[in-house]
Write a protein that holds these residues in place. Structure first.
Motif, PDB file in Angstrom:
ATOM      1  N   SER A   1      19.583 -11.908   8.055  1.00 55.43           N
ATOM      2  CA  SER A   1      19.873 -12.771   6.677  1.00 55.43           C
ATOM      3  C   SER A   1      18.542 -12.960   5.974  1.00 55.43           C
ATOM      4  CB  SER A   1      20.612 -13.935   7.012  1.00 55.43           C
ATOM      5  OG  SER A   1      19.892 -14.963   7.676  1.00 55.43           O
ATOM      6  N   ASN A   2      17.585 -13.547   6.323  1.00 55.25           N
ATOM      7  CA  ASN A   2      16.519 -13.585   5.704  1.00 55.25           C
ATOM      8  C   ASN A   2      15.428 -12.393   5.652  1.00 55.25           C
ATOM      9  OD1 ASN A   2      15.996 -16.580   5.295  1.00 55.25           O
ATOM     10  ND2 ASN A   2      16.636 -16.454   7.368  1.00 55.25           N
ATOM     11  N   ALA A   3      15.821 -11.360   6.265  1.00 60.41           N
ATOM     12  CA  ALA A   3      15.174 -10.159   5.945  1.00 60.41           C
ATOM     13  C   ALA A   3      15.819  -9.471   4.560  1.00 60.41           C
ATOM     14  CB  ALA A   3      15.198  -9.278   7.139  1.00 60.41           C
ATOM     15  N   THR A   4      17.152  -9.684   4.600  1.00 61.23           N
ATOM     16  CA  THR A   4      17.753  -9.075   3.431  1.00 61.23           C
ATOM     17  C   THR A   4      17.413  -9.952   2.138  1.00 61.23           C
ATOM     18  OG1 THR A   4      19.562  -8.569   5.001  1.00 61.23           O
ATOM     19  CG2 THR A   4      20.100  -8.258   2.486  1.00 61.23           C
ATOM     20  N   ASN A   5      17.439 -10.995   2.348  1.00 56.20           N
ATOM     21  CA  ASN A   5      16.923 -11.986   1.216  1.00 56.20           C
ATOM     22  C   ASN A   5      15.593 -11.644   0.698  1.00 56.20           C
ATOM     23  OD1 ASN A   5      15.825 -15.137   0.672  1.00 56.20           O
ATOM     24  ND2 ASN A   5      17.577 -14.546  -0.555  1.00 56.20           N
ATOM     25  N   LEU A   6      14.506 -11.197   1.583  1.00 51.27           N
ATOM     26  CA  LEU A   6      13.455 -10.674   1.182  1.00 51.27           C
ATOM     27  C   LEU A   6      13.392  -9.480   0.279  1.00 51.27           C
ATOM     28  CD1 LEU A   6      11.034 -11.405   4.209  1.00 51.27           C
ATOM     29  CD2 LEU A   6      10.949 -12.650   2.161  1.00 51.27           C
ATOM     30  N   THR A   7      14.263  -8.807   0.783  1.00 49.74           N
ATOM     31  CA  THR A   7      14.527  -7.403  -0.153  1.00 49.74           C
ATOM     32  C   THR A   7      15.103  -7.414  -1.309  1.00 49.74           C
ATOM     33  OG1 THR A   7      14.619  -6.310   1.860  1.00 49.74           O
ATOM     34  CG2 THR A   7      15.358  -4.989   0.270  1.00 49.74           C
TER      35      THR A   7
ATOM     36  N   THR B   1      10.320  -7.328   5.638  1.00 46.48           N
ATOM     37  CA  THR B   1      10.055  -8.457   6.510  1.00 46.48           C
ATOM     38  C   THR B   1       8.720  -7.971   7.294  1.00 46.48           C
ATOM     39  OG1 THR B   1      12.263  -8.770   6.672  1.00 46.48           O
ATOM     40  CG2 THR B   1      10.679 -10.014   8.597  1.00 46.48           C
ATOM     41  N   LEU B   2       8.431  -6.831   8.138  1.00 45.19           N
ATOM     42  CA  LEU B   2       7.362  -6.825   8.615  1.00 45.19           C
ATOM     43  C   LEU B   2       6.107  -6.769   7.589  1.00 45.19           C
ATOM     44  CD1 LEU B   2       8.140  -3.813  10.974  1.00 45.19           C
ATOM     45  CD2 LEU B   2       7.580  -5.822  11.566  1.00 45.19           C
ATOM     46  N   SER B   3       6.160  -6.479   6.509  1.00 42.35           N
ATOM     47  CA  SER B   3       5.050  -6.462   5.639  1.00 42.35           C
ATOM     48  C   SER B   3       4.556  -7.975   5.349  1.00 42.35           C
ATOM     49  CB  SER B   3       5.109  -5.696   4.411  1.00 42.35           C
ATOM     50  OG  SER B   3       6.182  -6.672   3.509  1.00 42.35           O
ATOM     51  N   VAL B   4       5.517  -8.835   5.304  1.00 43.70           N
ATOM     52  CA  VAL B   4       5.439 -10.290   4.883  1.00 43.70           C
ATOM     53  C   VAL B   4       4.617 -10.762   6.544  1.00 43.70           C
ATOM     54  CG1 VAL B   4       6.246 -12.435   4.744  1.00 43.70           C
ATOM     55  CG2 VAL B   4       7.070 -10.466   3.432  1.00 43.70           C
TER      56      VAL B   4
ATOM     57  N   PHE C   1      -1.830  -5.577   2.138  1.00 44.57           N
ATOM     58  CA  PHE C   1      -1.066  -4.897   1.192  1.00 44.57           C
ATOM     59  C   PHE C   1      -1.318  -5.479  -0.333  1.00 44.57           C
ATOM     60  CE2 PHE C   1       1.530  -5.000   4.954  1.00 44.57           C
ATOM     61  CZ  PHE C   1       1.796  -3.937   5.408  1.00 44.57           C
ATOM     62  N   LEU C   2      -0.997  -4.689  -1.290  1.00 43.28           N
ATOM     63  CA  LEU C   2      -1.329  -5.310  -2.646  1.00 43.28           C
ATOM     64  C   LEU C   2      -0.369  -6.581  -3.021  1.00 43.28           C
ATOM     65  CD1 LEU C   2      -1.326  -2.100  -4.873  1.00 43.28           C
ATOM     66  CD2 LEU C   2      -3.179  -3.421  -4.164  1.00 43.28           C
ATOM     67  N   MET C   3       0.678  -6.517  -2.373  1.00 46.54           N
ATOM     68  CA  MET C   3       1.650  -7.625  -2.610  1.00 46.54           C
ATOM     69  C   MET C   3       2.855  -7.612  -1.565  1.00 46.54           C
ATOM     70  SD  MET C   3       3.598  -8.811  -6.112  1.00 46.54           S
ATOM     71  CE  MET C   3       4.405 -10.252  -6.289  1.00 46.54           C
ATOM     72  N   THR C   4       3.261  -8.657  -1.017  1.00 47.23           N
ATOM     73  CA  THR C   4       4.523  -8.558  -0.220  1.00 47.23           C
ATOM     74  C   THR C   4       5.508  -9.427  -0.903  1.00 47.23           C
ATOM     75  OG1 THR C   4       3.784 -10.553   0.999  1.00 47.23           O
ATOM     76  CG2 THR C   4       3.353  -8.320   1.742  1.00 47.23           C
ATOM     77  N   PRO C   5       6.993  -9.185  -0.366  1.00 47.34           N
ATOM     78  CA  PRO C   5       7.404  -7.756   0.425  1.00 47.34           C
ATOM     79  C   PRO C   5       6.975  -6.621   0.091  1.00 47.34           C
ATOM     80  CG  PRO C   5       9.149  -9.425   0.030  1.00 47.34           C
ATOM     81  CD  PRO C   5       8.008  -9.894  -0.875  1.00 47.34           C
ATOM     82  N   ILE C   6       6.785  -5.818   0.586  1.00 56.25           N
ATOM     83  CA  ILE C   6       5.963  -4.482   0.458  1.00 56.25           C
ATOM     84  C   ILE C   6       6.638  -3.630  -0.704  1.00 56.25           C
ATOM     85  CG2 ILE C   6       7.169  -2.939   2.081  1.00 56.25           C
ATOM     86  CD1 ILE C   6       4.568  -1.631   2.715  1.00 56.25           C
TER      87      ILE C   6
END
Length: 329
Positions: free
Chosen positions: A167-173, A265-268, A283-288
């Motif tokens: 749920s939190n992974a989807t929220n990050l996207t 999520t992995l990028s964060v 990375f330049l910025m996350t989420p990727i």
């Protein structure tokens, strides 16, 4: 006509009516997106401030009510579907509280962590309880050829972990117009096919309703978005995907079917500790997805990508992940 086709059509048509009315209502009462702060490090999203949010409050009820109506009329009620809908509903409530605190208190931080986590855990336990009453086979298949685990307790603990995580992974996207909605359409379509393959017509109906609702929502959420789904939608979508993978006895399928959410999520998870200990960014910025928006595939900030280009790239990754799952597994 198949029941799932009816669900697909009903989800689309109802959301097509509900969302624009909800958007206009939210605009009147100032349920609007706050300015997205990047402190100069990321793409400028200031223009998105003032866009109505909490669009999940439109399409999530369509799925819930649609299932109760169609499922009841066609005798497609099942424990797997009700457990999934409980997860979707309770995570939508958590997301709604999160959105409300941010909007009406004018702050970046939403619902407090402990009560938020408590409701998320409760959703997983209630879902497991519904499955238990429905004589569900609590078998947790393990990867790498390891023997499956037959335990209600282990299954419930894994359900808690899986729902909270995805749920939190989807929220990050959910950071660009249409990105999370498009990726979710692909993922729910994959689970619709999987549900049909294993013969779970109730789950096929739930997934068809969600795909139809999201397709209609995309009309208003595509760039430039006139409404965002908010945490109300993104947390519920992630919970629904996690429950799909569990009740269809394919939990690890989500690693490919939910590839876009996993990569964000992995990028964060990589960026935060590396920056903390070294002061340098991987990375330049996350989420990727924001890295691609800022510097494209090469990381060259002189050639940023448009939101449409980032969306298309990540939707392509999501489709590739789903295809790889069906081809190899």
């Amino acid at each position: 006509m198949s029941t799932w086709m009816v669900g697909l059509g009903m989800g689309f048509l109802l959301t097509l009516v509900v969302e624009p009315n909800l958007r206009n209502y939210f605009k009147r009462i100032k349920v609007e997106q706050l300015v997205m702060r990047t402190n100069g490090r990321g793409p400028d999203h200031a223009a998105k401030a003032g866009t109505p949010t909490m669009g999940g409050a439109g399409f999530i009820p369509v799925v819930l009510i649609g299932y109760l109506i169609i499922g009841g009329l066609t005798h497609h009620y099942a424990a797997t579907a009700f457990a999934t809908l409980i997860g979707i509903f309770l995570y939508a409530i958590v997301g709604g509280l999160d959105d409300s605190v941010k909007i009406f208190n004018q702050r970046d931080e939403g619902f407090r962590f402990l009560p938020k986590l408590t409701v998320e855990i409760l959703a997983a336990i209630l879902g497991a309880l519904v499955l238990w009453f429905g004589h569900f086979d609590f078998v947790l298949p393990l990867p790498l050829g390891l023997p499956a685990v037959h335990s209600v307790l282990v299954y419930t603990l894994f359900t808690i972990f899986w729902l909270v995580g995805w749920s939190n992974a989807t929220n990050l996207t959910d950071g660009l117009d249409g990105l999370a909605a498009g990726a979710a359409i692909i993922a729910y379509s994959a689970y619709l096919i999987l549900a049909l393959q294993v013969g779970d017509s109730a789950m096929a109906l739930v997934d068809a309703l969600m795909v139809g609702a999201l397709l209609a929502f995309m009309i208003f959420n595509r760039h430039p978005a006139s409404i965002f789904m908010g945490d109300t939608g993104s947390l519920a979508l992630g919970a629904g995907l996690a429950m799909n993978s569990l009740v269809l006895h394919q939990p690890w399928s989500l690693l490919l079917i939910g590839l876009v959410f996993m990569l964000d999520t992995l990028s964060v998870l990589i960026q935060v500790p590396v920056y903390y200990f070294t002061g340098k960014r991987v990375f330049l910025m996350t989420p990727i997805h924001h890295s691609f928006e800022k510097g494209g595939l090469t990381g060259n900030v002189e050639h940023p990508w448009s939101e449409w280009r980032v969306d298309g790239f990540f939707w392509g990754l999501g489709l590739l992940g789903a295809l790889l799952y069906f081809i190899f597994f």
